[in-house]
Design a protein around this motif. Structure first.
Motif, short mmCIF file in Angstrom:
data_model
loop_
_atom_site.label_atom_id
_atom_site.label_comp_id
_atom_site.label_asym_id
_atom_site.label_seq_id
_atom_site.Cartn_x
_atom_site.Cartn_y
_atom_site.Cartn_z
N TYR A 328 -1.92 1.63 5.68
CA TYR A 328 -1.60 2.11 7.03
C TYR A 328 -0.75 3.38 6.91
O TYR A 328 -0.02 3.58 5.94
CB TYR A 328 -0.82 1.05 7.81
CG TYR A 328 -1.69 -0.01 8.46
CD1 TYR A 328 -1.97 0.04 9.82
CD2 TYR A 328 -2.23 -1.04 7.69
CE1 TYR A 328 -2.76 -0.94 10.41
CE2 TYR A 328 -3.03 -2.01 8.27
CZ TYR A 328 -3.29 -1.95 9.64
OH TYR A 328 -4.09 -2.92 10.22
N ARG A 329 -0.86 4.24 7.91
CA ARG A 329 -0.12 5.50 7.95
C ARG A 329 1.15 5.29 8.76
O ARG A 329 1.11 4.73 9.85
CB ARG A 329 -1.01 6.59 8.55
CG ARG A 329 -2.31 6.76 7.77
CD ARG A 329 -3.37 7.54 8.54
NE ARG A 329 -3.05 8.96 8.60
CZ ARG A 329 -2.75 9.61 9.70
NH1 ARG A 329 -2.72 8.97 10.88
NH2 ARG A 329 -2.50 10.89 9.67
N PHE A 330 2.28 5.79 8.27
CA PHE A 330 3.58 5.50 8.85
C PHE A 330 4.16 6.68 9.65
O PHE A 330 3.78 7.82 9.47
CB PHE A 330 4.58 5.12 7.73
CG PHE A 330 4.57 3.66 7.38
CD1 PHE A 330 5.70 2.87 7.56
CD2 PHE A 330 3.42 3.07 6.88
CE1 PHE A 330 5.69 1.52 7.23
CE2 PHE A 330 3.40 1.72 6.54
CZ PHE A 330 4.54 0.95 6.72
N TYR A 331 5.09 6.31 10.52
CA TYR A 331 5.97 7.20 11.27
C TYR A 331 5.25 7.89 12.43
O TYR A 331 4.24 7.41 12.94
CB TYR A 331 6.68 8.19 10.36
CG TYR A 331 7.51 7.58 9.26
CD1 TYR A 331 7.83 6.22 9.24
CD2 TYR A 331 7.96 8.36 8.21
CE1 TYR A 331 8.60 5.67 8.23
CE2 TYR A 331 8.74 7.82 7.18
CZ TYR A 331 9.05 6.47 7.20
OH TYR A 331 9.80 5.94 6.19
N SER A 332 5.79 9.02 12.87
CA SER A 332 5.43 9.59 14.17
C SER A 332 3.94 9.85 14.35
O SER A 332 3.38 9.62 15.42
CB SER A 332 6.20 10.88 14.40
OG SER A 332 7.58 10.63 14.50
N TYR A 333 3.28 10.37 13.31
CA TYR A 333 1.85 10.68 13.40
C TYR A 333 1.00 9.56 12.79
O TYR A 333 -0.19 9.74 12.56
CB TYR A 333 1.55 12.00 12.66
CG TYR A 333 1.81 13.25 13.48
CD1 TYR A 333 1.77 13.24 14.87
CD2 TYR A 333 2.08 14.46 12.85
CE1 TYR A 333 1.99 14.39 15.60
CE2 TYR A 333 2.30 15.64 13.57
CZ TYR A 333 2.26 15.59 14.95
OH TYR A 333 2.47 16.75 15.68
N GLY A 334 1.60 8.41 12.54
CA GLY A 334 0.90 7.34 11.86
C GLY A 334 0.19 6.37 12.76
O GLY A 334 -0.05 6.63 13.95
N ASP A 335 -0.16 5.22 12.20
CA ASP A 335 -0.89 4.18 12.91
C ASP A 335 0.04 3.36 13.80
O ASP A 335 1.25 3.60 13.85
CB ASP A 335 -1.62 3.29 11.91
CG ASP A 335 -2.71 4.04 11.14
OD1 ASP A 335 -3.46 4.78 11.79
OD2 ASP A 335 -2.80 3.87 9.91
N ALA A 336 -0.55 2.38 14.50
CA ALA A 336 0.20 1.63 15.51
C ALA A 336 0.21 0.14 15.20
O ALA A 336 -0.53 -0.36 14.34
CB ALA A 336 -0.43 1.86 16.89
N SER A 337 1.05 -0.56 15.93
CA SER A 337 1.07 -2.02 15.88
C SER A 337 1.21 -2.56 17.30
O SER A 337 1.78 -1.90 18.16
CB SER A 337 2.22 -2.53 15.01
OG SER A 337 3.48 -2.11 15.53
N LEU A 338 0.64 -3.75 17.53
CA LEU A 338 0.83 -4.48 18.79
C LEU A 338 1.60 -5.72 18.46
O LEU A 338 1.14 -6.58 17.68
CB LEU A 338 -0.53 -4.82 19.42
CG LEU A 338 -0.47 -5.77 20.63
CD1 LEU A 338 0.36 -5.20 21.77
CD2 LEU A 338 -1.89 -6.09 21.12
#
Length: 341
Positions: A328-338
């Motif tokens: 997964y890609r992290f931080y501001s431009y990264g991926d999301a979580s629910l």
């Protein structure tokens, strides 16, 4: 709590330097109770329920990063909280070369006077003249990318669009409410078709959101205040949704923090207009929200503490280990979580 409990190892290559394209093609990690699933942002309409309400932050990022000179000294300024029509509190780079009363020349006819130094090393800057400060910033400032991106590449023309959400309407933030960067008109149409509503509030995100927690214990950390507003109509809508059995899903930690700031012990959200410095850590009892859509946060950060308060520290440490292992890609431009506790 000991801040070391919120630490984890993140490989540098997991930090996203550009957003997913298109925006809603980002990945999504679902944590629903004890269930963990690898999904995509476009799955969100199917993962929520008719009658739920998404709450977005409609703040707009301003070009709050300034580079200037005071005599022979180079001075950098990152504005982080407005104090009046012409006054901003700013974090200063090379602050030891700046004294109260001195003028910084930011070029393009833009200057600021260092009116006061604060205990945390920041300054109150006064921008003289008749032009609105917003116009001065458009002329001399640049988009204030987070330090973990800015350290790896220069800000460029793409960021002017990439670092604004589709809801950006109220100028005043110096950091984007990044969970909402994943949303597109097409995705919003899918929510409408699924009976999932949405509304907005305003919280002007400050640069303090990126400051590391330097204290050894969370009780010794001081949050920077940010200004926010929830109007009466929005507060009524949030309360009505929950009264009717729907869930309030905050999109981003900024929306969550403002809703919680406006919520009473009875769970009722009331109109809010002012500063909040709410600091949410494990043990906090959530009152106004039922779920959160958010990106992946820095180790030892107040935001990782917040999601650990919502889902449990062990749960989030395991989830982040899963995200790192599965690229997964992290931080501001990264991926999301629910996150659905």
């Amino acid at each position: 709590m000991n801040v070391d409990l919120f630490d984890f190892e993140l490989p540098a290559e997991r930090i996203a330097l550009r957003p997913a394209a298109p925006r809603d093609s980002a990945r999504l990690l679902l944590l629903d109770g004890d269930r963990t699933e690898d999904r995509g942002v476009r799955d969100l309409p199917a993962l929520l329920r008719a009658g739920d309400l998404l709450v977005f932050n409609d703040t707009r990022v301003i070009p709050a990063q300034l580079e200037g000179r005071r005599g022979e000294a180079n001075i950098g300024a990152t504005l982080h909280k407005r104090e009046g029509p012409r006054h901003w509190i700013a974090f200063i780079r090379n602050a030891k070369r700046l004294r109260t009363g001195e003028t910084i020349d930011f070029g393009n006819g833009v200057t600021a006077i260092a009116e006061a130094r604060h205990d945390d090393g920041s300054f109150t800057l006064f921008f003289p003249g008749d032009e609105p400060v917003e116009l001065l910033l458009e002329r001399a400032g640049r988009m204030p990318l987070p330090p973990y991106i800015a350290a790896k590449r220069q800000t460029d023309a793409r960021d002017a669009d990439d670092y604004q959400t589709m809801f950006a309407n109220e100028p005043g933030a110096v950091a984007a409410p990044t969970a909402a960067l994943h949303f597109t008109p097409e995705l919003m149409a899918a929510f409408d078709a699924a009976g999932i509503g949405h509304t907005t509030l305003t919280l002007h995100v400050g640069a303090g959101t990126f400051l590391p927690v330097k204290a050894d214990d969370t009780t010794d950390h001081k949050m920077h205040a940010e200004w926010g507003r929830i109007d009466a109509a929005t507060a009524d809508r949030l309360n009505t949704v929950r009264a009717n059995g729907g869930r309030v899903i905050a999109v981003g930690t900024t929306s969550l923090r403002l809703i919680e700031s406006a919520s009473g012990e009875d769970g009722i959200v009331r109109p809010f207009d002012g500063d909040t410095a709410i600091f949410i850590t494990p043990g906090y009892r959530f009152r106004g929200i039922d779920g959160l859509i958010t990106n992946f946060h820095l180790p030892r950060s107040t935001l990782f503490m917040l999601v650990s308060a919502l889902m449990g520290l062990d749960r989030m440490q395991a989830a982040y280990a899963h995200a790192i292992e599965n690229d997964y890609r992290f931080y501001s431009y990264g991926d999301a979580s629910l996150l659905l506790p």
